[in-house]
Scaffold this motif. Structure first.
Motif, short mmCIF file in Angstrom:
data_model
loop_
_atom_site.label_atom_id
_atom_site.label_comp_id
_atom_site.label_asym_id
_atom_site.label_seq_id
_atom_site.Cartn_x
_atom_site.Cartn_y
_atom_site.Cartn_z
N LEU A 136 32.73 46.05 27.09
CA LEU A 136 32.82 44.76 27.77
C LEU A 136 34.27 44.41 28.08
O LEU A 136 34.59 43.94 29.18
N ARG A 137 35.15 44.65 27.12
CA ARG A 137 36.56 44.34 27.33
C ARG A 137 37.21 45.29 28.33
O ARG A 137 37.95 44.87 29.22
N GLU A 138 36.90 46.58 28.19
CA GLU A 138 37.51 47.58 29.07
C GLU A 138 37.12 47.36 30.52
O GLU A 138 37.93 47.57 31.43
N HIS A 139 35.88 46.92 30.75
CA HIS A 139 35.40 46.76 32.12
C HIS A 139 35.41 45.30 32.57
O HIS A 139 34.80 44.97 33.60
N ALA A 140 36.09 44.46 31.84
CA ALA A 140 36.28 43.05 32.23
C ALA A 140 34.97 42.38 32.59
O ALA A 140 34.83 41.77 33.66
N VAL A 141 33.99 42.50 31.70
CA VAL A 141 32.68 41.87 31.93
C VAL A 141 32.79 40.38 31.62
O VAL A 141 33.37 39.98 30.60
#
Length: 253
Positions: free
Chosen positions: A60-65
């Motif tokens: 979630l953090r890596e893909h800016a969800v």
């Protein structure tokens, strides 16, 4: 605004269709990968697990969800709890899209169970020819019932262990009432086993069993995370996403 849909259900597909090409919105649908050859979905798609709640948090953090919709199957309990923990850790909103469960009506002969193992223990006293509609996962619970005959219906072929006297029917819903009536009659079914999946796609088997006065073993749904808002249909989930979009994405930490 990036929205992750934890999918694999008809409701998840419908939600992706409702939100497709919404200005300012980017969709990613995540599939567990348990069904071979899934149908294409609007937006982006990823297949496979995340590695538990910690892995999902990192994703979630890596893909800016900016928001998550848990539209997984009602029996995908582990994924729902992982989603709740990950959304809380990433500090982003989470919505659960859950189709309502089934409820017995006059004429039904339901026997409720809390697990597949409990359902298996109930079968010898209810019938000899079993229509097993719990999917291809978890069939090991019935593997020791060698005196019973099973018709197992699933989208993909099951892997052992499963009952020794088993006929596999590969099929995908929605199913019709006439088709379910014919199936019960043709295979001389005298007891049905199902999970309380809810929804209309597979409900005709319950009507057909009621008409034939057959006992039905219904496995109750597992517990769901507390404190997560729930909507019963894709339209409600789409409104929730659009409200988040209008309000602006949360700041990422």
């Amino acid at each position: 605004m990036h929205v992750l849909i934890l999918g694999g259900t008809a409701e998840a597909r419908r939600l992706a269709e409702l939100l497709d090409r919404t200005a300012g919105l980017r969709l990613t649908s995540s599939l567990a990968g348990r069904v071979a050859g899934p149908r294409a979905l609007p937006g982006g798609t990823r297949v496979g697990g995340f590695g538990g709640a910690e892995g999902l948090t990192a994703w979630l953090r890596e893909h800016a969800v900016d928001a998550v919709v848990d539209a997984t199957h009602p029996f995908a309990a582990a994924m729902s709890f992982h989603a709740a923990r990950a959304a809380a850790a990433a500090r982003i909103p989470l919505l659960a899209l859950r189709r309502p469960g089934w409820a017995p009506v006059p004429g039904d002969r339901w026997h409720e169970a809390d697990s597949l193992e409990e359902a298996a223990r109930a079968l010898p006293g209810l019938g000899r020819r079993v229509f097993l509609t719990t999917g291809r996962m978890g069939l090991a619970a019935f593997a020791g019932l060698d005196e019973l005959w099973f018709l197992v219906r699933s989208v993909d072929a099951p892997e052992p262990p499963y009952p020794s006297r088993t006929e596999v029917l590969l099929d995908r819903g929605p199913f019709t009432l006439d088709g379910e009536r014919d199936l019960l009659r043709r295979h001389r079914i005298d007891v049905v086993v199902t999970k309380d999946s809810g929804g209309a796609a597979t409900a005709p088997k319950l009507t057909a069993a009621r008409e034939a006065r057959l006992p039905v073993v219904v496995v109750r749904r597992p517990p769901a995370p507390r404190g997560v808002p729930v909507v019963p249909d894709p339209e409600g989930a789409a409104r929730w996403v659009r409200e988040r979009l209008a309000a602006g994405p949360p700041s990422h930490r």
